[in-house]
Write an enzyme that holds these catalytic residues in place. Structure first.
Site, PDB file in Angstrom:
ATOM      1  N   GLU A   1      31.901  -7.819  35.905  1.00 16.08           N
ATOM      2  CA  GLU A   1      32.597  -9.092  35.710  1.00 16.08           C
ATOM      3  C   GLU A   1      32.744  -9.438  34.231  1.00 16.08           C
ATOM      4  OE1 GLU A   1      34.129 -10.576  37.996  1.00 16.08           O
ATOM      5  OE2 GLU A   1      33.182  -9.957  39.885  1.00 16.08           O
TER       6      GLU A   1
ATOM      7  N   ASP B   1      37.951  -0.945  45.294  1.00 13.03           N
ATOM      8  CA  ASP B   1      39.345  -1.222  44.933  1.00 13.03           C
ATOM      9  C   ASP B   1      39.751  -0.885  43.502  1.00 13.03           C
ATOM     10  OD1 ASP B   1      37.694  -3.260  44.071  1.00 13.03           O
ATOM     11  OD2 ASP B   1      38.787  -4.876  45.058  1.00 13.03           O
TER      12      ASP B   1
ATOM     13  N   GLU C   1      38.942 -13.130  54.188  1.00 12.72           N
ATOM     14  CA  GLU C   1      38.276 -12.011  53.527  1.00 12.72           C
ATOM     15  C   GLU C   1      38.283 -10.764  54.405  1.00 12.72           C
ATOM     16  OE1 GLU C   1      38.133 -12.516  50.459  1.00 12.72           O
ATOM     17  OE2 GLU C   1      36.140 -13.171  49.849  1.00 12.72           O
TER      18      GLU C   1
ATOM     19  N   GLU D   1      45.603 -11.058  45.100  1.00 14.09           N
ATOM     20  CA  GLU D   1      46.055  -9.679  45.307  1.00 14.09           C
ATOM     21  C   GLU D   1      47.412  -9.557  46.004  1.00 14.09           C
ATOM     22  OE1 GLU D   1      42.001  -9.451  44.019  1.00 14.09           O
ATOM     23  OE2 GLU D   1      42.900 -10.641  45.624  1.00 14.09           O
TER      24      GLU D   1
ATOM     25  N   THR E   1      42.340  -5.564  35.823  1.00 17.71           N
ATOM     26  CA  THR E   1      42.186  -6.034  37.196  1.00 17.71           C
ATOM     27  C   THR E   1      41.951  -7.536  37.282  1.00 17.71           C
ATOM     28  OG1 THR E   1      41.161  -5.419  39.327  1.00 17.71           O
ATOM     29  CG2 THR E   1      39.686  -5.723  37.418  1.00 17.71           C
TER      30      THR E   1
END
Length: 563
Positions: free
Chosen positions: A115, A256, A349, A370, A473
């Site tokens: 993160e 991902d 989710e 996304e 991302t």
């Protein structure tokens, strides 16, 4: 023979656009939705400043703040480049100075390596590369130096101890003052290992220190070597032993952005090896996980279905497919995901594909970007107005369900639209940004190369801001041209004067990227990133080696194959 990987950029920022708007999406309506998205941003952003700063995030139901991923004023960093994309130059300038004065990485905090990289380092690098566009005075040597670059480098150095493992794959958490705790778990998710090459390679190219790119590549290689015999990777791995702890293979949570960074790293660095790795994975994914344009979870060694679910984090996949030119498949999968959005007004989710409903305890929608991200990429590639409909639905749903007095709240349950007291920083970094870019075809981010700037560095003059931005991302755009401004290596040189002359010339464009040599009609490929043994005398300029149109993949080839 040319390898047709120019398709890599086909779905990103090509000049291909369909301006034949449908009746419901004329320019006036596009402008209307842009203003609505902008209004959403400022409702969230101003409430963060008023109620939560300097904490990391806003708690919109109680109108206060909380630290979540460190103590970085994270929302401010994450929202910084969004400000400029929305056109707010003065606030961008103000926030740059605030961050320089307030953010400190020498703190006793256990921080997520993943993160911190995507949100903090990515946000600072993006803002650093946008400072000239924002009208800030840049120091001599920019973009190879600058206060935001130094902050990004400082943060990255704090993460380096996490990569000191026998496999080169990093721990998931590091203490910013004391390094990795002796009691830290060695189990890390796949994405937490493979999501560094974009930011760390950018750092290495700008600062000249190879350590960042080296550790990112070693981590990628560690995962590659650990794949199963059928070509799949699991969800969690022990970074000390390379033993898979969670053996579910898929494209969603925990995996991902590893796949995403193989593609984006390949484009950013013109790296055939990274692209080859992704294409091998893509083949295995299609063989074992794809069913009716859905992607399931399977056992990584056997390929048997373990979870027939769609996860909201998987909705990035159609956008990623567009980057390699697989548009038809991307659109079919996108429409599957869009049906789920229409069912609930957001993406839960987890969604059970056989049952067509949410999965117990996974019913939330934390305003993730996304699906909107994929819509933005695909719209750039196709001009299909259906993709604008998703943008419209997202604006309507988020405003109707999630908007509260002090911001936008996470949707705790998409079935009854109960809310949770959190507004993640990615709402301003990603969700709002992709929505705005979907409705703003003339944004500078979508530059097709017809406009660019030049900058003089200690290594010569080079071109910047010519488009082809690579989003990390967390949706922080990186200017790929800037990576070639800060070093002087023979295989990556070109004459800027010749470049500008070529672009401005009214002569007919060459029909391919091959250049004539000095030996008459003999042809050879341009010196590229891969031509490391080229012996030609280097000029005194530092910039990409390929012709302008091909280097930024606007109309020409990105990769060359000599087979």
């Amino acid at each position: 023979m040319l390898w047709p990987l120019s398709l890599l950029w086909f779905g990103v920022f090509t000049v291909l656009q369909n301006h034949a708007w449908s009746e419901s999406y004329d320019k006036e309506n596009m402008a209307l939705y842009r203003e609505r998205v902008k209004s959403m941003f400022y409702h969230a952003y101003n409430n963060y400043l008023e109620n939560a700063f300097p904490y990391d995030e806003l708690r919109p139901l109680t109108c206060d703040g909380q630290d979540t991923w460190g103590r970085f004023s994270l929302t401010l960093i994450d929202a910084l480049d969004t400000l400029l994309i929305l056109g707010n130059v003065s606030e961008f300038q103000r926030v740059v100075h605030v961050l320089q004065d307030r953010v400190n990485f020498d703190i006793d905090v256990n921080a997520s390596v993943f993160e911190t990289n995507i949100r903090v380092i990515g946000g600072l690098l993006s803002a650093h590369l946008l400072t000239k566009r924002a009208g800030l005075e840049v120091e001599e040597g920019w973009p190879c130096s600058g206060p935001l670059l130094r902050m990004a480098e400082e943060a990255a150095r704090k993460l380096l101890p996490a990569f000191q493992t026998p496999t080169g794959m990093p721990y998931g958490t590091v203490n910013l003052m004391n390094g990795v705790s002796p009691t830290e778990t060695p189990v890390t998710c796949t994405a937490g290992i493979g999501t560094y090459i974009v930011e760390f390679a950018t750092l290495s190219h700008l600062t000249g220190d190879p350590v960042f790119e080296d550790v990112a590549r070693k981590a990628l290689l560690g995962l590659w070597k650990s794949r199963s015999e059928i070509g799949l990777v699991g969800n969690h791995i022990d970074v000390l032993t390379s033993k898979w702890v969670a053996q579910d293979a898929g494209i969603g949570a925990g995996v991902d952005s590893y796949f995403e960074y193989l593609v984006k790293g390949a484009i950013l660095l013109q790296d055939e090896e990274l692209m080859s790795m992704f294409l091998d994975y893509d083949k295995a994914i299609r063989n074992y996980t794809k069913y009716d344009d859905w992607y399931l979870w399977v056992q990584m060694y056997k390929g048997t279905v373990s979870m027939p679910v769609f996860q909201s984090l998987e909705a990035y996949w159609p956008g990623l497919q567009s980057l390699i030119g697989d548009i038809d498949s991307a659109m079919r999968t996108f429409h599957n995901y869009y049906t789920v959005w229409k069912q609930f007004g957001g993406l839960p989710e987890f969604y059970s594909i056989p049952q067509g409903f949410t999965v117990d305890k996974r019913e939330g929608y934390p305003l993730r970007p996304e699906l909107i991200e994929s819509a933005m990429y695909l719209y750039r590639a196709t001009g299909d107005p259906t993709l604008l409909e998703l943008g419209r639905d997202a604006v309507e749903s988020i405003e109707r369900i999630s908007k509260v007095e002090c911001g936008f709240a996470t949707i705790k349950d998409v079935r009854d639209h109960r809310l949770d007291n959190r507004m993640e920083s990615f709402f301003l970094a990603e969700t709002i940004k992709y929505l705005y870019l979907l409705f703003d075809p003339d944004n500078f981010i979508h530059n097709n190369g017809s406009v660019f700037d030049t900058v003089v560095t200690p290594y010569g003059e080079c071109i910047i801001e010519a488009g082809g931005y690579i989003f990390n991302t967390e949706a922080h755009p990186i200017d790929p041209a800037a990576l070639h401004c800060c070093k002087q290596q023979p295989e990556e040189q070109w004459e800027v004067e010749d470049l500008i002359q070529e672009i401005q010339s009214s002569k007919k464009r060459r029909k391919n990227v091959f250049r004539q040599t000095s030996h008459g009609n003999e042809q050879r490929p341009p010196d590229s990133f891969f031509s490391r043994k080229a012996k030609r005398k280097p000029p005194l300029r530092s910039c990409p080696s390929q012709p302008f149109s091909s280097k930024l993949a606007l109309l020409g080839q990105v990769f060359l194959n000599t087979v």
